[in-house]
Scaffold this active site. Structure first.
Site, PDB file in Angstrom:
ATOM      1  N   THR A 280      -1.446  10.676  26.054  1.00 44.09           N
ATOM      2  CA  THR A 280      -1.696   9.447  25.498  1.00 44.09           C
ATOM      3  C   THR A 280      -0.449   8.436  26.313  1.00 44.09           C
ATOM      4  O   THR A 280       0.407   8.966  26.876  1.00 44.09           O
ATOM      5  CB  THR A 280      -1.331   9.586  23.975  1.00 44.09           C
ATOM      6  OG1 THR A 280      -1.443   8.328  23.516  1.00 44.09           O
ATOM      7  CG2 THR A 280       0.389   9.810  23.785  1.00 44.09           C
TER       8      THR A 280
ATOM      9  N   GLU B 174      -7.063  10.851  20.696  1.00 42.65           N
ATOM     10  CA  GLU B 174      -8.437  10.961  20.585  1.00 42.65           C
ATOM     11  C   GLU B 174      -8.953  12.344  20.507  1.00 42.65           C
ATOM     12  O   GLU B 174     -10.206  12.440  20.804  1.00 42.65           O
ATOM     13  CB  GLU B 174      -8.881   9.598  21.314  1.00 42.65           C
ATOM     14  CG  GLU B 174      -8.707   8.300  20.694  1.00 42.65           C
ATOM     15  CD  GLU B 174      -9.547   7.138  21.362  1.00 42.65           C
ATOM     16  OE1 GLU B 174     -10.688   7.037  20.720  1.00 42.65           O
ATOM     17  OE2 GLU B 174      -9.160   7.008  22.246  1.00 42.65           O
TER      18      GLU B 174
HETATM   19 ZN   LIG Z   1     -11.341   4.401  23.026  1.00 40.95          ZN
END
Ligand SMILES: [Zn+2]
Length: 358
Positions: free
Chosen positions: A122, A153
């Site tokens: 990230t 994600e």
């Molecule tokens: Zn995205």
């Protein structure tokens, strides 16, 4: 040695304790360490601390699930196969950034490594990834190796891997033209260019959900078995492939198609398109190449739906079947039908008001 994962850290935070003591026998994943420090918990190394931390019920489960130990995860993460995949991820990251498919720290990439997954961290531009920044995670998204914190994600990637065994890699980014379709809530129309028909197929629009949330995973997973390229409503594009490059190709083809449609929509046009029977020929070719298509079994006259040019005009009519955002679906109405509906509702309101007056 015990592995203390992000999930364990979250459970520890929930206990309300302010200090976490661990010995050399407990290996904290980077995600777990970040989680504790972000929650204001003091992480203390204590040689005499019990090997298994108080709140680590899922740590042995995580290791049991894949049959690995922290040492084994490190070995796997540094194996020649992992090194090659890391290089591929960094290469595709550069290509995403060079083509302006990512902005700031946006986008993420992952790929399978046996029963585990390598993914991007990230908070890092995908244009400048280095192999040592990448992370090893399990199917639940727990970080097992790597010193940078894994992408937030990862859940959305797992939503695809868990339902599509042949998906070897997932690429998510925000390419401008495909994202423009995603924010407009429009599936790009079919029957205009062979390339996307053969190599991608339909690109449905999943409704908007908070990035990285369980709800996001829930709306992507039903679409993934039949679609390698999926618009994430009001967000971006996610594609899976049989390799990192294949997933990236799906993204490149989808965005190039959307960009061409945007440009073509501004030209005076003879509104030519690929007839249904010719699209069927392309789908037959696709089948020969061993590429499945969600439209298999449709009759040629059903393949193109309405005139694709209607769908790229100023006031598009969505006439293909798409995953629609929640709420009443008025997108399939023609402008005349929509105006008629508005008029009928207006008449009803006026009638009610007149009755109230009299
Ligand atoms: Zn995205």
């Amino acid at each position: 040695m015990n592995l203390f994962s992000l999930k364990d850290a979250e459970a520890f935070v929930a206990t309300g304790k302010k200090e976490f003591r661990h010995s050399r026998e407990t290996l904290l994943t980077p995600g777990a360490r970040d989680c504790l420090t972000e929650a204001g918990i003091k992480v203390v190394f204590d040689a005499s601390a019990a090997p298994a931390p108080a709140a680590s019920p899922s740590a042995p489960a995580a290791t049991k699930a894949g049959g690995g130990s922290p040492g084994e995860f490190e070995r796997l993460f540094n194996s020649p196969e992992a090194r090659s995949l890391k290089e591929q991820i960094c290469d595709i990251g550069r290509r995403l950034w060079m083509r302006e498919y990512t902005d700031g720290n946006g986008g993420n990439i992952s790929c399978r490594l046996g029963n585990y997954f390598i993914c991007t961290p990230t908070g890092v531009s995908k244009g400048f990834l280095k192999p040592e920044m990448l992370c090893l995670v399990d199917m639940a998204g727990n970080q097992l190796a790597g010193t940078w914190k894994r992408t937030s994600e990862i859940n959305t990637h797992m939503a695809i891997y868990s339902v599509v065994p042949e998906a070897k890699a997932v690429v998510h980014a925000h390419p401008v033209h495909a994202t423009a379709y995603a924010i407009a809530g429009l599936e790009p129309p079919p029957c205009l260019i062979p390339e996307i028909e053969v190599f991608v197929g339909r690109v449905p629009v999943a409704p908007y959900r908070t990035p990285g949330s369980a709800e996001m995973a829930e709306v992507i997973s039903p679409l993934a078995p039949k679609h390698q390229s999926i618009m994430m409503g009001n967000h971006g594009l996610i594609c899976w492939g049989t390799s990192v490059e294949d997933a990236y190709f799906k993204m490149e083809i989808t965005d190039a198609y959307c960009r061409t449609l945007v440009v073509a929509s501004h030209l005076p046009s003879n509104r030519t398109s690929i007839p249904g029977d010719k699209l069927q020929e392309l789908l037959d070719l696709k089948k020969k190449l061993g590429l499945p298509d969600s439209r298999e079994g449709l009759k040629p006259e059903q393949l193109c739906g309405c005139d694709p040019w209607e769908m790229i005009s100023d006031r598009p009519k969505a006439c293909a079947t798409t995953a629609q955002p929640a709420g009443p679906d008025t997108s399939k109405l023609t402008n005349a039908e929509l105006e008629g509906l508005v008029q009928a509702v207006t008449n009803q309101i006026l009638e009610t008001l007149q009755k109230q007056k009299s």
